[in-house]
Each structure stands twice: as structure tokens, then as C-alpha cells.
Design a protein around this motif. Structure first.
Motif, mmCIF file in Angstrom:
data_model
loop_
_atom_site.group_PDB
_atom_site.id
_atom_site.type_symbol
_atom_site.label_atom_id
_atom_site.label_comp_id
_atom_site.label_asym_id
_atom_site.label_seq_id
_atom_site.Cartn_x
_atom_site.Cartn_y
_atom_site.Cartn_z
ATOM 1 N N SER A 163 4.476 -4.335 -5.745
ATOM 2 C CA SER A 163 5.495 -3.479 -5.833
ATOM 3 C C SER A 163 6.382 -3.597 -7.505
ATOM 4 O O SER A 163 6.867 -2.970 -8.249
ATOM 5 C CB SER A 163 6.949 -4.547 -4.994
ATOM 6 N N GLY A 164 5.923 -4.763 -8.266
ATOM 7 C CA GLY A 164 5.396 -4.371 -9.562
ATOM 8 C C GLY A 164 6.890 -5.707 -10.269
ATOM 9 O O GLY A 164 6.932 -6.215 -11.267
ATOM 10 N N GLY A 219 2.559 0.404 -6.447
ATOM 11 C CA GLY A 219 1.246 0.882 -6.244
ATOM 12 C C GLY A 219 0.675 1.756 -7.141
ATOM 13 O O GLY A 219 -0.685 2.206 -6.809
ATOM 14 N N THR A 220 0.201 0.956 -8.694
ATOM 15 C CA THR A 220 -0.056 1.229 -10.038
ATOM 16 C C THR A 220 -1.362 -0.330 -10.367
ATOM 17 O O THR A 220 -1.975 0.277 -10.988
ATOM 18 C CB THR A 220 -0.170 2.134 -10.598
ATOM 19 N N ALA A 221 -0.713 -1.206 -9.813
ATOM 20 C CA ALA A 221 -1.338 -1.981 -9.681
ATOM 21 C C ALA A 221 -0.994 -3.082 -9.533
ATOM 22 O O ALA A 221 0.193 -3.749 -8.722
ATOM 23 C CB ALA A 221 -1.342 -2.932 -11.606
ATOM 24 N N PHE A 222 -1.631 -4.913 -9.524
ATOM 25 C CA PHE A 222 -1.234 -5.564 -8.605
ATOM 26 C C PHE A 222 -0.428 -6.856 -9.536
ATOM 27 O O PHE A 222 -1.526 -6.925 -10.585
ATOM 28 C CB PHE A 222 -2.660 -6.226 -7.891
ATOM 29 N N LEU A 359 -7.741 -0.944 -8.080
ATOM 30 C CA LEU A 359 -6.370 -1.209 -9.064
ATOM 31 C C LEU A 359 -6.205 -2.333 -9.840
ATOM 32 O O LEU A 359 -6.658 -3.477 -9.676
ATOM 33 C CB LEU A 359 -5.209 -1.392 -7.714
ATOM 34 N N PRO A 360 -5.370 -2.484 -10.683
ATOM 35 C CA PRO A 360 -5.856 -3.441 -11.884
ATOM 36 C C PRO A 360 -5.259 -4.472 -11.446
ATOM 37 O O PRO A 360 -4.055 -4.503 -10.893
ATOM 38 C CB PRO A 360 -5.113 -2.676 -13.156
ATOM 39 N N THR A 361 -5.302 -5.467 -11.867
ATOM 40 C CA THR A 361 -5.105 -6.487 -11.706
ATOM 41 C C THR A 361 -5.385 -8.003 -12.127
ATOM 42 O O THR A 361 -5.133 -7.873 -13.298
ATOM 43 C CB THR A 361 -5.807 -7.597 -10.138
ATOM 44 N N SER A 362 -5.182 -9.252 -11.967
ATOM 45 C CA SER A 362 -5.336 -10.459 -12.716
ATOM 46 C C SER A 362 -6.282 -11.694 -12.540
ATOM 47 O O SER A 362 -7.145 -10.792 -11.476
ATOM 48 C CB SER A 362 -3.612 -11.255 -12.150
ATOM 49 N N THR A 363 -6.053 -12.420 -12.734
ATOM 50 C CA THR A 363 -7.174 -13.428 -12.369
ATOM 51 C C THR A 363 -6.738 -14.290 -11.199
ATOM 52 O O THR A 363 -8.015 -14.902 -10.655
ATOM 53 C CB THR A 363 -7.357 -14.834 -13.008
#
Length: 443
Positions: A163-164, A219-222, A359-363
Motif C-alpha cells: 500500500s505504501g 502496488g509498486t513495492a513492499f 516487487l522491490p522489497t526490504s530485508t
């Protein structure tokens, strides 16, 4: 006559025994479900070593397979200062392990026809109908502006953390300049992460978030964040119940989860394990009250304090290993436990399928080794992270070092409960390895 009476009695006993064994998570011998008792002893020795080395004060572990509870063990102390021994029925702050529970509540309403997953959440929560996004680059003075979002936030975005919407506390955990800027805005708006006493409500939270920018276009990243707290408010608006009441009447009571609460009743408060933090000298110190950083705020008393109105869908629940295992067994059974149907098997499959792909994400989740479904991380191919386990296993953990996983391929559930922040060891991963190595029969 006597023979017929005896036969009837034996038939009744047999029926009762079969019924008891059919109930969710009966206690079984490890060998009955393909586990080795000796190898479960290895698991216990490993967890005990963390207590002995003062990485944790105490813990409870649970391993279930093929519908039977084969292992439930308590270690160390629930409270070191008072010498309270940890017991299997101890209650733990499960923090982010609340998220899968919230997701199930949302999907219950989905199955009742209240919404489609791709509906903009603004249809139901007007405060979120028109949101901005934090600019990608800082201005000359180091500040970040905002621009209108390219698309609305949908319910599916909330369930998948795309969601952002972020978390305030992430600004204190090695954050980028943009993350710190967003966390600063959350702090100024007094947004609560659900880890400390707060006299507001999730309705108040949604109103505040409606005035704040998103981390990225939906919807563009986690981005890990307060999406589940928003989902809790969605449940309230659609059902007409408080989120607390909905979970109690629609989920906890039907599933026999008798020790799971947002706020503990006084009669059970003494079963709540104490929270510890590293003392900087290789030991632990008990958390007493509120711990406050620039962005991160947490407390050991948020589940027992005077403020009891903030039903945080992302962090608020406390529970026992046994209660949470009943919830997980329901999922593993395809949405049913003890004759109580919570979800359709197709819905459980949808929840436990990766929705974020590349999708781009984090650790928090790593593409290839793990994805994210509707409320849970989903494991990818075992070779991607080099550790034991099955593709499609789903899992999540909590702020105070609690964790669970469900492996449908092995019909296996694992739960570890501790109470320490920040975690200073790899106990969560080692517990998982030790549970898997106890499997000796895969037939």
C-alpha cells in the motif's frame, strides 16, 4: 443382556475416544506423527542453551504434525526478578503475529461478499480515498515534498503490504533518509504503531493516515507498515462490530482460543511473560514501563494498562502457544477446525500464495527465498536460502521474538514464544531447523 450392555459401553467409549482424537491438536506421542522423541530432545537442548547463555529469559516451543501436538515445552523463567517459572500456558505479546489473524478476519468478510480484493479501500474508508506519495528525491534543503498517488490503495495492497503505508518505528532501525522523513511525519501526527499504551482508536489512526503521504505508489513495492491496522478498521466499518468484538465472537470463541486478547483480563495478567532487553554486558534487563526513542516506542504494559481502545490489527494481540496453534491448525486444515468452518480451502490457498513476485522489497522478505501472500510470508524454493524447509511453507514473526511457520507439504506447525527486544540471537531460525530435523517418517 449383560453382554449387550457391555458391548454398548465399549462402543460408547470407542466413539468418545475417536471423537476426542478428532478434536484439534490432541496431544500425541511423537512417533505417532512421524517425529523422533530423541531428536525433539535436541531441539529442547538448543533452546535451553539460549536461556543458559542469557540470550532469553524463557521460552515456550510447540511442534504439531498431522493434526497432533507432539511437543510443548517451557524453558527458563517468565519473570527473573520474581523467580516465576515459565509454564506452557504462559501468555506472550505476539505483536506482528497479530497480522495473520487480522487477514483471516478480512477474508471472512471477503467470503461473505462485502468487497472485492481489488476494490479501492477508499470506497469503505473515505479518509483514504485520495492520498499523496512522498517524493523520491529530497529538495535542496533536505526535505521531501509529496505528489498525488498514481493509483488508489486497494484492499489487496493492504493485505500484501504494498500500500505504501509505513511504520513510524522504522525510522530508528537503519532507515533511509526517505523512511526517516516519513517516520518524522508519523511522529508529528502522533501515529501509534500499536506497541505501547495509546488512548486513541484505529478509527483515529485511519483519519491521521489520510493526511499523510505514502512511501511509494500503491502496488509498486513492499513496505512493512500499518496496513493491518487499517484492515482492522475496515472490519469494524463493514461488520458494525468493534474489531475486538469481531475477533472474539467470530474467531476466538469458535476456535476455542480462550487466552487470546487485545487487552488481558485482570485474572490472567499474572500469566503474561515479562519483556527483556540486552543489558550491553552479555545479559538481560527487564523492561519496566515505556521505552521511547526518536520514532520507536514500545512498552511491556500496553496489553494490561488503562488504555484499552486501540485494537491494533498489526501488533496488538497477546496469546499462548496452544491458542495460536489452534489458529494455525485451522489454516493447515484448509480453513476448518473441530467442525468450525472459518474459511474456504480456496481462500486459504489464495492467502498462502505469493502475491508480490519480484516487487522491490526490504530485508523482511527476500525475492527468490520468500514472497508475501495475504498476511503471511511464503517460502520460495529451499535452495534460494540454503536452509531446510518446503516451498510454499508460510510464516511470520513478532516484535518481541515470537515466530511461527506452517508447512503444508510436511503437515507441520512450529511455534516459538519468547519476550525480548531487540533479538540478539538466531534462535528463531535455529528453532525451525531443529523442528525439521525431528521428522523421521514422511509417509
Amino acid at each position: 443382556m449383560l453382554l449387550r450392555t457391555l458391548s454398548a459401553v465399549l462402543l460408547t467409549v470407542s466413539t468418545l475416544t475417536s471423537t476426542a482424537l478428532a478434536q484439534g491438536l490432541p496431544v500425541v506421542q511423537p512417533a505417532e506423527v512421524g517425529l523422533s522423541e530423541e531428536r525433539l530432545g535436541r531441539l529442547e537442548r538448543v533452546i535451553q542453551s539460549y536461556v543458559d547463555n542469557q540470550a532469553i529469559a524463557g521460552a515456550v516451543t510447540l511442534v504439531a504434525r498431522r493434526g497432533g501436538q507432539a511437543h510443548l515445552q517451557a524453558y527458563g523463567l517468565a519473570d527473573r526478578s520474581d523467580g516465576v517459572t515459565m509454564k506452557p500456558e504462559a501468555i506472550f505479546r505476539i505483536a506482528s503475529m497479530t497480522k495473520p489473524v487480522t487477514s483471516v478476519a478480512v477474508m471472512m468478510l471477503y467470503e461473505e461478499g462485502y468487497f472485492k480484493l481489488n476494490d479501492p479501500v477508499g470506497q469503505y474508508l473515505p479518509e483514504l480515498a485520495s492520498l499523496d506519495v512522498l517524493d523520491q528525491k529530497a529538495a535542496a534543503d533536505g526535505s521531501f515534498g509529496r505528489s498525488p498517488a498514481a493509483a488508489p490503495v486497494t484492499i489487496r495492497h493492504l493485505l500484501t503490504h504494498t500500500s505504501g503505508i509505513g511504520y513510524r518505528f522504522l525510522g530508528d532501525l537503519g532507515a533511509t533518509a526517505r523512511q526517516r522523513a516519513l517516520s518524522d511525519l508519523y511522529r508529528e501526527a502522533e501515529v501509534a504503531d500499536g506497541l505501547a499504551e495509546h488512548d486513541g482508536t484505529i478509527a483515529d489512526l485511519v483519519r491521521a493516515l489520510g493526511q499523510l503521504p505514502l512511501m511509494h505508489d500503491p502496488g509498486t513495492a513492499f513496505t512493512y507498515g500499518l496496513s493491518d491496522d487499517v484492515l482492522g478498521r475496515l472490519v469494524e466499518v463493514l461488520s458494525g462490530d468493534t474489531f475486538d468484538e469481531f475477533l472474539r465472537t467470530r474467531l476466538f470463541e469458535p476456535l476455542g482460543m480462550i487466552d487470546t486478547y487485545f487487552y488481558l483480563p485482570e485474572r490472567k495478567a499474572d500469566r503474561l511473560a515479562s519483556v527483556y532487553t540486552p543489558d550491553g554486558a552479555g545479559g538481560l534487563v527487564k523492561v519496566d514501563g515505556r521505552v521511547e526513542g526518536e520514532h520507536l516506542i514500545y512498552s511491556d504494559t500496553y496489553s494490561t494498562g488503562q488504555f484499552r481502545s486501540n485494537f491494533s490489527g498489526g501488533a496488538g494481540l497477546s496469546s499462548t502457544a496452544h491458542d495460536y496453534a489452534r489458529f494455525l491448525q485451522m489454516l493447515l486444515n484448509g480453513g476448518e477446525l473441530d467442525g468450525v468452518r472459518v474459511l474456504s480451502p480456496l481462500t486459504v490457498d489464495l492467502m498462502t500464495t505469493d502475491h508480490i513476485g519480484a516487487l522491490p522489497t526490504s530485508t523482511v522478505v527476500q525475492p527468490g527465498s520468500a514472497g508475501f501472500g495475504l498476511g503471511v510470508a511464503v517460502r520460495g524454493r529451499p535452495g534460494a536460502d540454503g536452509e531446510v524447509g518446503s516451498e510454499g511453507a508460510y510464516y511470520w514473526s513478532g516484535f518481541f521474538n515470537t515466530t511461527f511457520w506452517v508447512d503444508p507439504a510436511e503437515d507441520l506447525i512450529g511455534i516459538l514464544m519468547t519476550q525480548v527486544f531487540p533479538g540478539t540471537s538466531d534462535i528463531l531460525e535455529r528453532f525451525r531447523i531443529m523442528a525439521y530435523q525431528a521428522i523421521v517418517d514422511r509417509e
